[in-house]
Design an enzyme around this catalytic site. Sequence first.
Site, PDB file in Angstrom:
ATOM      1  N   GLU A 196       0.927  -1.088  -0.073  1.00  0.00           N
ATOM      2  CA  GLU A 196       0.087   0.001  -0.154  1.00  0.00           C
ATOM      3  C   GLU A 196       0.712   1.270  -0.010  1.00  0.00           C
ATOM      4  OE1 GLU A 196      -2.597   1.622  -0.004  1.00  0.00           O
ATOM      5  OE2 GLU A 196      -4.404   0.532   0.319  1.00  0.00           O
ATOM      6  N   ARG A 204      -6.243   0.617  13.326  1.00  0.00           N
ATOM      7  CA  ARG A 204      -4.907   1.001  12.925  1.00  0.00           C
ATOM      8  C   ARG A 204      -5.070   1.999  11.837  1.00  0.00           C
ATOM      9  NH1 ARG A 204      -4.300  -0.758   7.583  1.00  0.00           N
ATOM     10  NH2 ARG A 204      -5.281  -2.650   6.643  1.00  0.00           N
ATOM     11  N   ASN A 254      -4.492   3.681   8.037  1.00  0.00           N
ATOM     12  CA  ASN A 254      -4.462   2.980   6.695  1.00  0.00           C
ATOM     13  C   ASN A 254      -4.103   3.799   5.551  1.00  0.00           C
ATOM     14  OD1 ASN A 254      -5.433   0.781   5.238  1.00  0.00           O
ATOM     15  ND2 ASN A 254      -7.143   1.845   4.363  1.00  0.00           N
ATOM     16  N   ASP A 301      -9.902  -5.612  11.623  1.00  0.00           N
ATOM     17  CA  ASP A 301     -10.817  -6.870  11.264  1.00  0.00           C
ATOM     18  C   ASP A 301     -11.777  -6.571  10.242  1.00  0.00           C
ATOM     19  OD1 ASP A 301      -9.531  -8.421  13.198  1.00  0.00           O
ATOM     20  OD2 ASP A 301     -10.967  -7.656  14.742  1.00  0.00           O
ATOM     21  N   GLU A 302     -11.987  -5.486   9.857  1.00  0.00           N
ATOM     22  CA  GLU A 302     -12.879  -4.947   8.732  1.00  0.00           C
ATOM     23  C   GLU A 302     -14.383  -5.328   8.959  1.00  0.00           C
ATOM     24  OE1 GLU A 302     -11.304  -6.550   5.070  1.00  0.00           O
ATOM     25  OE2 GLU A 302      -9.158  -5.713   5.489  1.00  0.00           O
ATOM     26  N   ASN A 348     -10.189   5.356   3.051  1.00  0.00           N
ATOM     27  CA  ASN A 348      -9.036   5.073   2.137  1.00  0.00           C
ATOM     28  C   ASN A 348      -8.811   6.702   1.432  1.00  0.00           C
ATOM     29  OD1 ASN A 348      -7.013   3.103   1.171  1.00  0.00           O
ATOM     30  ND2 ASN A 348      -8.919   1.632   1.405  1.00  0.00           N
ATOM     31  N   ASP A 383     -10.181   1.472  -3.312  1.00  0.00           N
ATOM     32  CA  ASP A 383      -9.229   1.671  -2.242  1.00  0.00           C
ATOM     33  C   ASP A 383      -8.396   2.725  -2.410  1.00  0.00           C
ATOM     34  OD1 ASP A 383      -7.070   0.320  -0.625  1.00  0.00           O
ATOM     35  OD2 ASP A 383      -7.464  -1.409  -1.273  1.00  0.00           O
TER      36      ASP A 383
END
Length: 286
Positions: free
Chosen positions: A15, A96, A98, A116-117, A144, A193
């Site tokens: 990423e 966290r 991103n 854990d989305e 994002n 994303d």
Amino acid sequence: MNSEHLLTVGATLAEGPIWVDNALWFVDIKQQRIYRYDPATDTRDDWAAPEMVGWVVPAERGGFVAGLQSGPHHFDPETGTFERLAEIEPHLPANRLNDAAVDGQGRIWFGTMDNDESADSGQLYRFENGAVSEAEADKVCITNGPAIAPDDTVLYHVDTLGKTILAHAIKADGTLAPARPFLTFGDDHGHPDGAICDAEGGVWVGFFGGSAARRFSPDGTMTHEVRFPVSNITKVALGGPDGRTAYATTARQGLSPEQLAEQPQAGDIFTFRVDTPGKPVLRAKV
């Protein structure tokens, strides 16, 4: 257009690509690594991070600011050391950092997400003058982008699981105006994303599960689509000597053993050429 394979990494979740000082920098979030790749010499360096690391951006003081799970840290590539600059969401240990972008004032805009989305615990923040504050955006599960227009007037905020991109006007005082819809995607596109803006305000978006990166004009019209031989495209950076070489990060995360066998280049870096160059590199003031 089709992309070309550039660099074998095999990242779990590559990423945050960014072009800085004639090299491509990116991270592997889940493997807690920071990478530097010099295409001119075909050399790669990497550093271990003490926590999951979502992004790096260049700092005005030298070195980088790295988005570690617990908050922004100053990262010195010469020594490989990290210095905490701020703590984020200590009450949410499952969250966290991103993704991030720097605006023309040197502010870092970054988001958090549920690792854990599943929970809508992701928040957008601004880091300015050594202080972190919540930005005026609704919580989502996976933040994002953000992507910032070249004139610093618009911030694009990606809600990955909601398959939506929202646009906020950036006010003169650095706060955000209420969101307006920019784009919404169907299941056939994949999940939007990471996002960036180019020099003309076009918005490049990587699509996780969509095998593509797409560019949209400021009015939302798709102008370009680039296809990949792997499913999970996470983000694009624009760089190279003329700013017109695109570098895309990809991920192995979420792929079954059968899919990984069909996509041996998943988690690698790909490249393609574009018509419109990227924005100048902006360095964070911290």
